[in-house]
Scaffold this active site. Structure first.
Site, short mmCIF file in Angstrom:
data_model
loop_
_atom_site.label_atom_id
_atom_site.label_comp_id
_atom_site.label_asym_id
_atom_site.label_seq_id
_atom_site.Cartn_x
_atom_site.Cartn_y
_atom_site.Cartn_z
CB ILE A 27 51.54 3.64 35.83
CG1 ILE A 27 50.36 2.74 36.16
CG2 ILE A 27 52.60 3.56 36.91
CD1 ILE A 27 50.72 1.27 36.29
CE1 TYR A 195 46.42 -4.26 44.15
CE2 TYR A 195 48.21 -5.72 44.83
CZ TYR A 195 47.71 -4.73 43.99
OH TYR A 195 48.49 -4.24 42.98
CE LYS A 199 45.54 -5.99 40.35
NZ LYS A 199 45.55 -4.91 39.32
#
Length: 330
Positions: A27, A195, A199
């Protein structure tokens, strides 16, 4: 979910400077390419110069193809203004080298997109002694932002910091005592949880930084790009998570890399978002974050711990610029 939401095609000034981490693939690649195609100067910061050079060459090829189609959504440049700077988020020294290299250019900085990241990872520690996911996905980006904020504050109106987070932040709690994960063994360490927490830290950072930047020209937003078909996604394909991802794919719930970039591009260039802060976007629209992410007491704990981790890389001047006139309350 693979969706109808896109991003506006606008004309960006050739003087507008955008730095994106991890802009050579996935992305990040599409984000960098489209922002450059609208006219801005884009710097992609990643580990491999070879891969960056290949990515820039491909961007220009695709840019010329778009121009040949007569698309109004691309600038009239002969060539995209995209360049490379080296960055390895697993090394705080690498972050500082990038900061020094950027400062040496004398450029302004209008948009910083913290996009680079890794997915589920085994228990491992960086050369700085930090848990790998904590540093690569969160801590190094915090350090980079802290040092570039003084430049952004003098770069004119509408400067934006964009943190590419994840909906995964909603399923974890904040545990200060587990940030480094050293109480776990290799067999008990849960890479998915670490993980998800990395975030979560990004969204908590958004709120903490915006309180300190409230009277400035710099805003911080965060976002969930979606379930995107990139190399990072393959790290989740085990157990229940993997089964869930396979179901999403089966019903068209995952996105291509280009579709996954839409929300980031929109956050970076949409003129309607000037001055917008403290917003978490999904499918280019404001979305809700977890109550944990909004917990100010835990935000303060994370902020204090972050500064402690980075104390050897944050001068008094940088800390003063970062804190501004803000006084944290419990």
């Amino acid at each position: 979910m693979g969706g109808k939401q896109s991003f506006p095609r606008v004309t960006l000034s050739t003087d507008r400077v955008v730095l994106i981490t991890g802009g050579n693939q996935g992305i990040g690649y599409h984000t960098a390419k489209w922002i450059a195609m609208m006219g801005a100067k884009v710097i992609i910061a990643c580990r491999s110069e070879e891969k960056a050079t290949e990515a820039i060459k491909r961007m220009n090829t695709e840019f010329l193809e778009e121009k040949a189609k007569g698309k109004e959504s691309v600038s009239d440049l002969e060539e995209l203004n995209v360049s490379f700077m080296r960055l390895d988020n697993s090394s705080l020294k690498s972050v500082m080298t990038l900061v020094d290299e950027f400062k040496a250019t004398g450029l302004k900085l209008h948009t910083l997109i913290c996009n680079a990241g890794i997915g589920v990872h085994k228990q491992e520690y960086t050369e700085d002694g930090n848990e790998y996911l904590f540093q690569v996905n969160y801590l190094s980006h915090f350090l980079l932002t802290a040092h570039l904020l003084p430049i952004m504050k003098t770069s004119g109106p509408d400067c934006r910091v964009i943190l590419v987070s994840s909906i995964a932040h909603r399923v974890v709690s904040f545990r200060l005592d587990e940030i480094q994960g050293k109480q776990f063994t290799e067999s008990t360490f849960d890479g998915l949880t670490f993980y998800n927490r990395s975030k979560l830290y990004q969204i908590m950072q958004m709120f903490s930084m915006n309180r300190r930047l409230a009277d400035s020209n710099v805003t911080v937003t965060s976002l969930h790009p979606g379930v995107v078909e990139t190399g990072l996604l393959t790290t989740f394909e085990r157990g229940f998570t993997g089964a869930g991802l396979r179901i999403l794919r089966g019903v068209g719930g995952s996105k291509t890399s280009f579709e996954g970039a839409w929300t980031t591009i929109n956050a970076a260039i949409n003129p309607k978002l000037e001055g917008v802060r403290d917003v978490y976007f999904s499918d280019s629209k404001p979305s809700t974050v977890s109550g944990q992410a909004r917990n100010k007491r835990d935000q303060k704990k994370l902020w204090t711990y972050t500064l402690e981790c980075l104390k050897d890389y944050l001068s008094d001047d940088i800390i003063k610029s970062l804190e501004g006139n803000h006084t944290e309350t419990s």
